[in-house]
Structure formats: structure tokens, C-alpha cells
Scaffold this motif. Structure first.
Motif, PDB file in Angstrom:
ATOM      1  N   HIS A   8      39.387  36.259   6.818  1.00 62.15           N
ATOM      2  CA  HIS A   8      40.178  34.904   7.062  1.00 62.15           C
ATOM      3  C   HIS A   8      40.148  34.769   8.529  1.00 62.15           C
ATOM      4  N   GLU A   9      40.174  35.876   9.529  1.00 60.23           N
ATOM      5  CA  GLU A   9      40.352  35.379  10.822  1.00 60.23           C
ATOM      6  C   GLU A   9      38.727  34.730  11.279  1.00 60.23           C
ATOM      7  N   LYS A  10      37.709  34.758  10.684  1.00 60.87           N
ATOM      8  CA  LYS A  10      36.560  34.411  10.756  1.00 60.87           C
ATOM      9  C   LYS A  10      36.425  32.993  10.356  1.00 60.87           C
ATOM     10  N   LEU A  11      37.167  32.633   9.173  1.00 62.22           N
ATOM     11  CA  LEU A  11      37.101  31.364   8.570  1.00 62.22           C
ATOM     12  C   LEU A  11      38.140  30.572   9.385  1.00 62.22           C
ATOM     13  N   ILE A  12      39.164  31.016  10.003  1.00 60.85           N
ATOM     14  CA  ILE A  12      40.269  30.417  10.794  1.00 60.85           C
ATOM     15  C   ILE A  12      39.399  29.827  11.898  1.00 60.85           C
ATOM     16  N   LYS A  13      38.983  30.691  12.608  1.00 57.71           N
ATOM     17  CA  LYS A  13      38.091  30.485  13.917  1.00 57.71           C
ATOM     18  C   LYS A  13      36.997  29.399  13.757  1.00 57.71           C
ATOM     19  N   SER A  78      48.425  33.811   7.614  1.00 59.33           N
ATOM     20  CA  SER A  78      49.244  34.969   8.314  1.00 59.33           C
ATOM     21  C   SER A  78      49.253  36.287   7.473  1.00 59.33           C
ATOM     22  N   ASN A  79      48.530  36.201   6.231  1.00 58.27           N
ATOM     23  CA  ASN A  79      48.072  37.284   5.537  1.00 58.27           C
ATOM     24  C   ASN A  79      49.322  37.875   4.946  1.00 58.27           C
ATOM     25  N   ARG A  80      50.176  36.988   4.639  1.00 62.51           N
ATOM     26  CA  ARG A  80      51.488  37.411   3.876  1.00 62.51           C
ATOM     27  C   ARG A  80      51.029  37.304   2.412  1.00 62.51           C
ATOM     28  N   TYR A  81      51.798  37.895   1.676  1.00 62.97           N
ATOM     29  CA  TYR A  81      51.514  38.112   0.482  1.00 62.97           C
ATOM     30  C   TYR A  81      51.990  36.839  -0.558  1.00 62.97           C
TER      31      TYR A  81
END
Length: 318
Positions: A8-13, A78-81
Motif C-alpha cells: 500500500h505504501e508503494k502504491l500511494i507513493k 490508513s490501513n484501517r479495517y
């Protein structure tokens, strides 16, 4: 667990947003496409929904996707469920995504059947081409289903949901029932007739996020028309989108100009691109400005020497 979060962090960047975010965390929406990120981010309806929620100033929209290799279901932002969100909006394009939707719910520990979800939240709303064609498989699952083009009524729906002046989902439906295209799940109220919204906007819907990780890598997608003038037996577009209506070359080019520093490739989206009698003006604009102009569906009987030459110069190969 960390594998999904790192992805997710990579996709957002690697994303380029074409809008300025204005969020408010008092109204939290999960925006769910029950398929892979690459497919979701090539879908104009999903792009539109994500932008609208995050530019209102009174809501927060976070994206969810389905990937069978992921070990948890968490939001991209935000990595929330998923089960932490008050309202869950599902966008479904393909019938097989019905199954992925159920898998996401099970994995997120959200009760599948609507009559067993006794609390007000989460509120589950679905839309998209697949549900417009056939809502029946999910009428016992989703609280509300929108049939047709939701861009005309989305603001009204969100406004109503955000007010939170309803005690239960039946009362919420009473506030929404006058909206053409919106039907309740069977656990809320059984309705005998369905109407499809065939709304046509003033300006074409387009990409709101540019990413190299979509199926249409780093491509800016934009409608050139909506609906279809043909009634092919194998296709539903002409029946669920209304009559064929074109967007002007001026409106298409104006939007491309506004964002042109963010991409070098444009995808012209329509069931019959060459049916727009101003499409040659759009292709010429791309050629003159060094922008590759790819197209979706083309009819062979509409090809001629002029548009074939323009399509080639604009970067089309097949």
C-alpha cells in the motif's frame, strides 16, 4: 501483515492525484472495488466516487480492493479495517466480483445477510454496471443498490447519509426513496418496480488518479460519449446507459488541457468512439501537442481514410 502495508505504501507513493483533498473524518466511507487495484484504478466510476468523497470537505473516503494473495483487508490510505467504517460503498463492474464482495465481508467479519445486521452501521450501498444489469444476487446482502449512472445523485445520497437524522435503515430509505435508481435491500423493504438512472452530466467523467500500477498504465481516461446508438444482442450498454449522447470536443479538450502536465497518454472512452462527430478535433489536439491518444471501442464500418490516418498519428497501433 506487513506485506500488504508495504504494498500500500508503494502504491500511494506512485500515485498522482488530479484533485486537492479536503477531508473530514466525522463521516468515514469505505470505497470498495472487489477486484485488484490495477483494475479498480482503470475504472472511471471508481475514480469519480473516490474524488467526490474526498473533495466535499465533510467526508473521508478510503479505498479497499480484493486480492486473494493479501492476508488482511485494510484500506489503502490508513490501513484501517473494513469493519471500522460507518458506510461501505461497493462498485461492481463484473459479475464474478459478487463473490469477491462476499469474500471481503467474510474476511472482515461483517455479517453477509442484511436481516442479521441489526445495528444501524455499517450501511452497505452498491452500484456499478454489474448491479445495474442484475441486482438480484445481492438484494439480501446490500442495504441499498443504485441502478444506472450515479454521478447525478451521489451528492444527494451522501448529504442524506451524513445528516444521521434517521433511527434505522428503514427511516433512511424513506429519505432516499425518491431518488431514481436507488432501491432497498429485501430486508429493508421489498419493491416491485426498478428504475434505472440514465443521467447525462454536463462534462465527461475522467481519471482522478494517475498511476503506473493500473491496467492503463499512466494513462488519463476520459469519456467521449455515454450510452450507445446500437442495440447489439451481446451488449448491455445501450440498455442501461440510455440513449447515445456525445460530449463536445471543447469540453473534452478543456479537461485534458487542465491536467496535461500530469500525463502523456490519453484514453478516449466510449462504446463507439468514432460516433462522436467531433472526435477528429480531439485526435488533432493530441497530435499537435505530442499526446498519445488511444481509443476504446471502434467500429470498422466507421473507419475512413481521414480518421484512420489521425488514429495512426495519435499513436494507435492496432
Amino acid at each position: 501483515m506487513w506485506k500488504v502495508r508495504q504494498k500500500h505504501e508503494k502504491l500511494i507513493k506512485q500515485e498522482t492525484l488530479l484533485f486537492e483533498i479536503s477531508r473530514d473524518y466525522s463521516n468515514n466511507y469505505a470505497v470498495v472495488y472487489p477486484n485488484k487495484y490495477s483494475i479498480a484504478m482503470s475504472n472511471l466510476g471508481f475514480n469519480f466516487l473516490y474524488k467526490e468523497l474526498n473533495t466535499r470537505g465533510d467526508s473521508n473516503g478510503e479505498r479497499f480492493f480484493y486480492d486473494q494473495d493479501d492476508d488482511e483487508v485494510i484500506s489503502l490510505e490508513s490501513n484501517r479495517y473494513l469493519n471500522e467504517f460507518e458506510v461501505i460503498l461497493f462498485s461492481l463492474t463484473y459479475e464474478l466480483d459478487y463473490i469477491n464482495l462476499l469474500r471481503l465481508m467474510i474476511k472482515s467479519e461483517i455479517e453477509i445477510f442484511g436481516d442479521r445486521r441489526t445495528r444501524l452501521f455499517p450501511i452497505l450501498i452498491g452500484g456499478g454496471a454489474a448491479l445495474t444489469i442484475n441486482p438480484a444476487p445481492l438484494l439480501k446482502v446490500l442495504d441499498f443498490i443504485y441502478l444506472g449512472n450515479a454521478d447525478g445523485d451521489l451528492k444527494r445520497i451522501i448529504d442524506t447519509v451524513n445528516r444521521k437524522d434517521y433511527r434505522d435503515k428503514e427511516e433512511l430509505y424513506d429519505r432516499l426513496k425518491k431518488i431514481t435508481g436507488l432501491i432497498p435491500g429485501e430486508h429493508i423493504r421489498k419493491v416491485s418496480t426498478f428504475k434505472i438512472s440514465k443521467y447525462f452530466p454536463d462534462a465527461p467523467v475522467h481519471s482522478t488518479v494517475i498511476t503506473p500500477n493500473s491496467e492503463m498504465k499512466d494513462m488519463f481516461l476520459i469519456e467521449t460519449a455515454r450510452g450507445c446508438p446500437y442495440r447489439c444482442s451481446f451488449c448491455s450498454v445501450g440498455r442501461i446507459k440510455g440513449g447515445f449522447r456525445r460530449f463536445s470536443a471543447e469540453s473534452i479538450i478543456g479537461i485534458i488541457k487542465k491536467h496535461r502536465d500530469k500525463f502523456r497518454r490519453v484514453g478516449l472512452v466510449s462504446s463507439a468512439v468514432l460516433e462522436n462527430n467531433e472526435i477528429n478535433l480531439v485526435l488533432k489536439f493530441g497530435i499537435d501537442n505530442g499526446i498519445t491518444m488511444n481509443t476504446s471501442s471502434l467500429r470498422l464500418d466507421l473507419l475512413n481514410e481521414e480518421n484512420l490516418n489521425l488514429l495512426f498519428k495519435a499513436g494507435n497501433k492496432t
